[in-house]
Design a protein around this motif. Structure first.
Motif, mmCIF file in Angstrom:
data_model
loop_
_atom_site.group_PDB
_atom_site.id
_atom_site.type_symbol
_atom_site.label_atom_id
_atom_site.label_comp_id
_atom_site.label_asym_id
_atom_site.label_seq_id
_atom_site.Cartn_x
_atom_site.Cartn_y
_atom_site.Cartn_z
ATOM 1 N N THR A 1 0.830 -1.203 0.000
ATOM 2 C CA THR A 1 0.000 0.000 0.000
ATOM 3 C C THR A 1 0.865 1.254 0.000
ATOM 4 O O THR A 1 0.549 2.230 -0.705
ATOM 5 N N THR A 2 1.957 1.242 0.758
ATOM 6 C CA THR A 2 2.844 2.410 0.747
ATOM 7 C C THR A 2 3.449 2.629 -0.626
ATOM 8 O O THR A 2 3.624 3.770 -1.057
ATOM 9 N N PHE B 1 9.330 6.913 4.398
ATOM 10 C CA PHE B 1 8.017 7.303 3.892
ATOM 11 C C PHE B 1 7.390 8.386 4.762
ATOM 12 O O PHE B 1 6.761 9.315 4.242
ATOM 13 N N SER B 2 7.563 8.307 6.065
ATOM 14 C CA SER B 2 7.014 9.351 6.935
ATOM 15 C C SER B 2 7.718 10.684 6.698
ATOM 16 O O SER B 2 7.083 11.737 6.734
ATOM 17 N N ILE C 1 9.418 2.729 6.510
ATOM 18 C CA ILE C 1 8.421 3.532 7.227
ATOM 19 C C ILE C 1 9.018 4.884 7.608
ATOM 20 O O ILE C 1 8.363 5.923 7.472
ATOM 21 N N CYS D 1 11.478 -0.161 -0.629
ATOM 22 C CA CYS D 1 10.119 -0.668 -0.417
ATOM 23 C C CYS D 1 10.012 -2.121 -0.886
ATOM 24 O O CYS D 1 9.457 -2.967 -0.178
#
Length: 153
Positions: A60-61, A144-145, A141, A90
């Motif tokens: 999903t990311t 991505f954040s 994560i 990813c």
């Protein structure tokens, strides 16, 4: 970033460190049979579920990453040559989580009632896959954040 940089290796180096620590403690200090307390199958079942959810989350990311392709942050990443690095990270996380899910599922078929050294080594490999999947997921994560924070600003 070159493929030889620490950024591409630290997730499995972290996994290797945690595995060696686990192996050392339970092989040389504490009897390895103590880890087989009857709840190994439940742990493996939960790990399979959690890592499968992780694969879905990471996929999903990746889809979100593709959907924000027209933002100025994505343009900056593409212009700097970092976009493919993020996609590679990813996919690496997805592969490690998928391998962990498959291995956890395979480990469910073993009988842990009378553990041997073979069973201990099965769990040692499981610890390596778990810690490597976790550290590679943490990496993406965190990246991505940071991207989402910059994109929101």
């Amino acid at each position: 970033m070159s493929a030889n940089s620490v950024e591409y290796k630290y997730h499995w180096l972290c996994g290797l460190f945690i595995t060696l620590l686990f192996f050392s403690v339970f092989n040389f200090i504490i009897d390895y049979k103590l880890i087989f307390n009857g709840s190994v199958k439940e742990l493996l079942s939960s790990a399979t579920t959690i890592s499968s959810i992780g694969v879905g989350f990471l996929a999903t990311t990746k889809a979100i990453l593709i959907s924000i392709k027209n933002s100025k942050t994505m343009k900056w990443l593409k212009d700097g040559g970092h976009y493919m690095t993020i996609v590679d990270h990813c996919m690496c996380s997805i592969h490690w989580c998928f391998a962990f899910a498959i291995y956890s599922s395979i480990c469910l078929f073993f009988n842990y009632d009378n553990p041997t050294y073979f069973h201990f080594m099965v769990i040692v490999l499981w610890i390596f896959l778990a810690s490597t999947a976790f550290s590679s997921s943490y990496r993406i994560i965190k990246l991505f954040s940071t991207i989402l924070k910059n994109d929101a600003a």
